[in-house]
Structures are given as C-alpha cells and as structure tokens.
Design a protein around this motif. Structure first.
Motif, PDB file in Angstrom:
ATOM      1  N   PRO A 118       0.831  -1.203   0.000  1.00  0.00           N
ATOM      2  CA  PRO A 118       0.000   0.000   0.000  1.00  0.00           C
ATOM      3  C   PRO A 118       0.872   1.263   0.000  1.00  0.00           C
ATOM      4  O   PRO A 118       1.896   1.321   0.682  1.00  0.00           O
ATOM      5  CB  PRO A 118      -0.801  -0.120   1.301  1.00  0.00           C
ATOM      6  CG  PRO A 118       0.007  -1.010   2.170  1.00  0.00           C
ATOM      7  CD  PRO A 118       0.700  -1.977   1.262  1.00  0.00           C
ATOM      8  N   LEU A 119       0.444   2.235  -0.774  1.00  0.00           N
ATOM      9  CA  LEU A 119       1.177   3.494  -0.882  1.00  0.00           C
ATOM     10  C   LEU A 119       0.452   4.625  -0.158  1.00  0.00           C
ATOM     11  O   LEU A 119       1.081   5.589   0.262  1.00  0.00           O
ATOM     12  CB  LEU A 119       1.363   3.871  -2.361  1.00  0.00           C
ATOM     13  CG  LEU A 119       2.077   2.823  -3.223  1.00  0.00           C
ATOM     14  CD1 LEU A 119       2.147   3.294  -4.677  1.00  0.00           C
ATOM     15  CD2 LEU A 119       3.468   2.531  -2.690  1.00  0.00           C
ATOM     16  N   LEU A 120      -0.872   4.485  -0.042  1.00  0.00           N
ATOM     17  CA  LEU A 120      -1.688   5.494   0.641  1.00  0.00           C
ATOM     18  C   LEU A 120      -2.566   4.819   1.685  1.00  0.00           C
ATOM     19  O   LEU A 120      -3.082   3.715   1.452  1.00  0.00           O
ATOM     20  CB  LEU A 120      -2.568   6.252  -0.354  1.00  0.00           C
ATOM     21  CG  LEU A 120      -1.883   7.069  -1.455  1.00  0.00           C
ATOM     22  CD1 LEU A 120      -2.939   7.717  -2.348  1.00  0.00           C
ATOM     23  CD2 LEU A 120      -0.951   8.121  -0.857  1.00  0.00           C
ATOM     24  N   ASP A 121      -2.720   5.490   2.808  1.00  0.00           N
ATOM     25  CA  ASP A 121      -3.672   5.061   3.832  1.00  0.00           C
ATOM     26  C   ASP A 121      -4.899   5.953   3.674  1.00  0.00           C
ATOM     27  O   ASP A 121      -4.900   7.124   4.064  1.00  0.00           O
ATOM     28  CB  ASP A 121      -3.051   5.227   5.213  1.00  0.00           C
ATOM     29  CG  ASP A 121      -3.993   4.804   6.329  1.00  0.00           C
ATOM     30  OD1 ASP A 121      -5.063   4.223   6.011  1.00  0.00           O
ATOM     31  OD2 ASP A 121      -3.677   5.078   7.493  1.00  0.00           O
ATOM     32  N   HIS A 122      -5.936   5.393   3.011  1.00  0.00           N
ATOM     33  CA  HIS A 122      -7.104   6.189   2.654  1.00  0.00           C
ATOM     34  C   HIS A 122      -7.991   6.446   3.869  1.00  0.00           C
ATOM     35  O   HIS A 122      -8.265   5.558   4.674  1.00  0.00           O
ATOM     36  CB  HIS A 122      -7.914   5.456   1.575  1.00  0.00           C
ATOM     37  CG  HIS A 122      -7.178   5.352   0.268  1.00  0.00           C
ATOM     38  ND1 HIS A 122      -7.182   6.340  -0.671  1.00  0.00           N
ATOM     39  CD2 HIS A 122      -6.404   4.353  -0.219  1.00  0.00           C
ATOM     40  CE1 HIS A 122      -6.445   5.966  -1.707  1.00  0.00           C
ATOM     41  NE2 HIS A 122      -5.968   4.755  -1.455  1.00  0.00           N
ATOM     42  N   ARG A 123      -8.420   7.696   4.004  1.00  0.00           N
ATOM     43  CA  ARG A 123      -9.332   8.106   5.060  1.00  0.00           C
ATOM     44  C   ARG A 123     -10.600   8.689   4.428  1.00  0.00           C
ATOM     45  O   ARG A 123     -10.723   8.691   3.195  1.00  0.00           O
ATOM     46  CB  ARG A 123      -8.638   9.092   5.992  1.00  0.00           C
ATOM     47  CG  ARG A 123      -7.406   8.448   6.651  1.00  0.00           C
ATOM     48  CD  ARG A 123      -6.641   9.335   7.566  1.00  0.00           C
ATOM     49  NE  ARG A 123      -5.490   8.619   8.125  1.00  0.00           N
ATOM     50  CZ  ARG A 123      -4.642   9.134   8.993  1.00  0.00           C
ATOM     51  NH1 ARG A 123      -4.819  10.385   9.436  1.00  0.00           N
ATOM     52  NH2 ARG A 123      -3.632   8.410   9.433  1.00  0.00           N
ATOM     53  N   LYS A 124     -11.487   9.218   5.240  1.00  0.00           N
ATOM     54  CA  LYS A 124     -12.794   9.629   4.717  1.00  0.00           C
ATOM     55  C   LYS A 124     -12.693  10.668   3.615  1.00  0.00           C
ATOM     56  O   LYS A 124     -13.275  10.516   2.542  1.00  0.00           O
ATOM     57  CB  LYS A 124     -13.678  10.151   5.861  1.00  0.00           C
ATOM     58  CG  LYS A 124     -15.122  10.400   5.440  1.00  0.00           C
ATOM     59  CD  LYS A 124     -15.985  10.744   6.642  1.00  0.00           C
ATOM     60  CE  LYS A 124     -17.441  10.923   6.217  1.00  0.00           C
ATOM     61  NZ  LYS A 124     -18.316  11.270   7.362  1.00  0.00           N
ATOM     62  N   LYS A 125     -11.993  11.763   3.848  1.00  0.00           N
ATOM     63  CA  LYS A 125     -11.868  12.802   2.831  1.00  0.00           C
ATOM     64  C   LYS A 125     -10.414  13.158   2.537  1.00  0.00           C
ATOM     65  O   LYS A 125     -10.132  14.226   1.997  1.00  0.00           O
ATOM     66  CB  LYS A 125     -12.625  14.056   3.269  1.00  0.00           C
ATOM     67  CG  LYS A 125     -14.133  13.882   3.305  1.00  0.00           C
ATOM     68  CD  LYS A 125     -14.824  15.206   3.603  1.00  0.00           C
ATOM     69  CE  LYS A 125     -16.336  15.061   3.601  1.00  0.00           C
ATOM     70  NZ  LYS A 125     -17.023  16.351   3.864  1.00  0.00           N
ATOM     71  N   SER A 126      -9.528  12.259   2.939  1.00  0.00           N
ATOM     72  CA  SER A 126      -8.113  12.542   2.710  1.00  0.00           C
ATOM     73  C   SER A 126      -7.352  11.226   2.670  1.00  0.00           C
ATOM     74  O   SER A 126      -7.942  10.140   2.678  1.00  0.00           O
ATOM     75  CB  SER A 126      -7.568  13.448   3.817  1.00  0.00           C
ATOM     76  OG  SER A 126      -7.639  12.786   5.071  1.00  0.00           O
ATOM     77  N   PHE A 127      -6.048  11.313   2.630  1.00  0.00           N
ATOM     78  CA  PHE A 127      -5.217  10.112   2.701  1.00  0.00           C
ATOM     79  C   PHE A 127      -3.907  10.470   3.393  1.00  0.00           C
ATOM     80  O   PHE A 127      -3.525  11.642   3.502  1.00  0.00           O
ATOM     81  CB  PHE A 127      -4.923   9.537   1.313  1.00  0.00           C
ATOM     82  CG  PHE A 127      -4.239  10.506   0.374  1.00  0.00           C
ATOM     83  CD1 PHE A 127      -2.876  10.790   0.495  1.00  0.00           C
ATOM     84  CD2 PHE A 127      -4.948  11.138  -0.643  1.00  0.00           C
ATOM     85  CE1 PHE A 127      -2.246  11.673  -0.351  1.00  0.00           C
ATOM     86  CE2 PHE A 127      -4.316  12.023  -1.504  1.00  0.00           C
ATOM     87  CZ  PHE A 127      -2.967  12.301  -1.361  1.00  0.00           C
ATOM     88  N   LYS A 128      -3.232   9.413   3.870  1.00  0.00           N
ATOM     89  CA  LYS A 128      -1.914   9.574   4.463  1.00  0.00           C
ATOM     90  C   LYS A 128      -0.947   8.704   3.673  1.00  0.00           C
ATOM     91  O   LYS A 128      -1.245   7.538   3.382  1.00  0.00           O
ATOM     92  CB  LYS A 128      -1.942   9.146   5.929  1.00  0.00           C
ATOM     93  CG  LYS A 128      -0.596   9.306   6.635  1.00  0.00           C
ATOM     94  CD  LYS A 128      -0.687   8.874   8.092  1.00  0.00           C
ATOM     95  CE  LYS A 128       0.666   9.012   8.789  1.00  0.00           C
ATOM     96  NZ  LYS A 128       0.597   8.580  10.217  1.00  0.00           N
ATOM     97  N   VAL A 129       0.190   9.275   3.350  1.00  0.00           N
ATOM     98  CA  VAL A 129       1.182   8.538   2.566  1.00  0.00           C
ATOM     99  C   VAL A 129       1.930   7.571   3.471  1.00  0.00           C
ATOM    100  O   VAL A 129       2.393   7.950   4.553  1.00  0.00           O
ATOM    101  CB  VAL A 129       2.191   9.505   1.898  1.00  0.00           C
ATOM    102  CG1 VAL A 129       3.178   8.741   1.020  1.00  0.00           C
ATOM    103  CG2 VAL A 129       1.458  10.561   1.084  1.00  0.00           C
ATOM    104  N   THR A 130       2.032   6.314   3.062  1.00  0.00           N
ATOM    105  CA  THR A 130       2.767   5.321   3.838  1.00  0.00           C
ATOM    106  C   THR A 130       4.267   5.521   3.660  1.00  0.00           C
ATOM    107  O   THR A 130       4.720   6.275   2.785  1.00  0.00           O
ATOM    108  CB  THR A 130       2.395   3.900   3.384  1.00  0.00           C
ATOM    109  OG1 THR A 130       2.846   3.718   2.041  1.00  0.00           O
ATOM    110  CG2 THR A 130       0.883   3.688   3.438  1.00  0.00           C
TER     111      THR A 130
END
Length: 291
Positions: free
Chosen positions: A50-62
């Motif tokens: 995984p490259l992104l940790d998807h959230r409700k209206k955003s994401f966090k880069v792994t």
C-alpha cells in the motif's frame, strides 16, 4: 519476465501526493477522480504494497509511498529527457545528399565513396552531378549541391573550402608515335576552357618564345583531352591525378622550367547550411581518401 510500472500511474501518484488530493491530481492531468484512484490501486498491486492510507476525505502517505514518490520523480525526469533525445542511429538516417564533382575526380573518389555511404547509411540517397570547377562551385554557393569537389577554387565568403590533396599540372604527350623533334616550341597543345593554369601556360610560353601558344583544340573536359593525347594528336595540359593510372611508357611529361603550376583538390560546402551525419561522413571520407 521483468515488468515495469506504468509511467502515467507514477505521475498520477506523485501529483496526488504533491497536491495532497486525488481531485487535485485529476484536475491537473485532465482526467476523472476514479481514473486517479484506479491508477494508484494498479500501482499498489504492481508493487505489492500500500502506498496510501485512505481516510474519509483525505489520505496519508505510507513509508513505502514516500520511497516510491522519490524514485518515481527520478524515473519521470528521465522519461521527460528521453522524449527530447534524437536516437536515430547513423545507419538509420534517411537523407538525400547532393554531390558535385568533375569526372576527373570521380574516377579516383566516387566509387569508393558511394560504397562507404551505402554501407554506413543504407537508407540514404546520393545524387551526383558532374561539371566544371566553376559550375560545381556555383552549384554549392546556390545551394543546389550540398558538397562539391573540384580541382582549383574561387574565393567566396559563403563557402567552407578545404584542401584535401595537392597535385601538379603536367604537359603530357603520347609515346605512341615517334617524334624526332623533342623541342616544346615545336608542339601543338590541347587545353581546357580558360582557367588559371591555361592562362599561366599561355603567358609563360609567350614570355619564353615571344609568340602565341599554338593551340590545336580547346575542350572543356580533361578526360576528352586525355583521349586526344593518347591518340597522339597533341600535348595536353592535364592534372597529374588523371595520368596516375596510365600505363608506364605510354606517355612522356614535357619539362618546361618556365611553367610550374601546382593545384589543390578542394571540398566546398555552405558555411550556413546544417551538416547532417551523412554529409559529415562524406566530407571525412573524401578528405581522408588518397587516390
């Protein structure tokens, strides 16, 4: 089999991280939001992480995502430079090159030149034009010939002119007929059209003997003059390159202390014209050829 990530997927991912938004990456690349999401998912599947940790209206880069971002920037920069390169190999260059020269020089230079061009640039076309020195130089100056080769030259500021060989004009007669009178003043001469060497011969003869040079024929071809000389019709004024392959003992060179006329073989091209690989190769071959 080695597979490589899709460059568009990498670009979408890098833009999304830089902008902090899938929508922003979609707007920048003129594609839809789902297209960016599918590209990133495909990239994650390809890399197996995984490259992104998807959230409700955003994401966090792994952590892996940040590593991929840096590597992707290098790949994308290299791809951008790659698009500007001219990767056409010399043997694949397809051009038409126009060469002008005299028939005298073609005997020594043309056949080996054409063989070398065909070997090195099989897709190129060579057009050959024959003419006098003045005609060839004028053709180069006008742009109708790319590269000219002549015996002798003219001073033209627009031309790049290089001496590739030096020689000597000779007074030649055949030995096929006996001639008891060896005196040069008893001979008749065969000349080309007025040129530096012909006028120098006329002037030297007049100064030495006090009379006009007896001219039997004026022929604008050294090859035809050579034919007449070999038939024993007169003394020809010829460049030594033309008689270099004549049978030994079939001709004699008349010595005249009052006439000495060296020459240069010149290559001519326009200074302002772009030089293709084929043209530069042709120039190098002609400049290095020693007939």
């Amino acid at each position: 089999m080695i597979t490589y990530p899709n460059l568009y997927h990498l670009k979408y991912f890098v833009d999304a991280v830089a902008l902090g938004s899938i929508s922003g990456a979609a707007q920048k690349n003129l594609v839809t939001h789902p297209a960016i999401s599918r590209a990133i998912s495909a990239l994650e599947k390809h890399l197996g992480t995984p490259l992104l940790d998807h959230r409700k209206k955003s994401f966090k880069v792994t952590e892996a995502g940040y590593v991929v971002v840096e590597q992707a920037k290098v790949l994308l920069a290299a791809a951008s430079e790659f698009e500007t390169l001219s990767l056409k190999l010399p043997a694949e260059e397809t051009v038409v090159i126009k060469i002008g020269l005299s028939r005298t020089l073609s005997t020594a230079y043309l056949n080996p030149l054409l063989q070398e061009i065909k070997r090195k640039f099989p897709l190129s076309t060579v057009q050959v034009r024959f003419g006098t020195t003045n005609e060839i130089i004028e053709a180069v100056a006008s742009g109708s010939v790319d590269l000219g080769m002549t015996i002798g030259s003219q001073s033209l500021a627009t031309l790049k002119q290089t001496v590739v060989k030096k020689g000597q004009f000779l007074l030649v007669e055949s030995t096929s007929k006996s001639d008891s009178d060896k005196r040069i003043e008893s001979k008749s001469f065969i000349l080309t059209e007025p040129r530096f060497e012909t006028e120098k011969l006329r002037a030297g003869y007049r100064k030495q003997f006090g009379k006009t040079l007896p001219t039997l024929f004026e022929i604008s071809s050294w090859e035809v003059i050579a034919q007449q000389v070999q038939r024993g019709l007169g003394v020809g004024l010829l460049p030594d390159i033309l008689v270099s392959n004549w049978k030994a003992g079939s001709f004699r060179v008349l010595k005249a202390a009052w006439f000495d006329c060296p020459y240069g073989i010149y290559l001519h091209s326009l200074k302002a014209r772009p030089q293709s690989q084929v043209l530069e190769f042709t120039r190098d071959i002609l400049a290095s050829r020693r007939p």
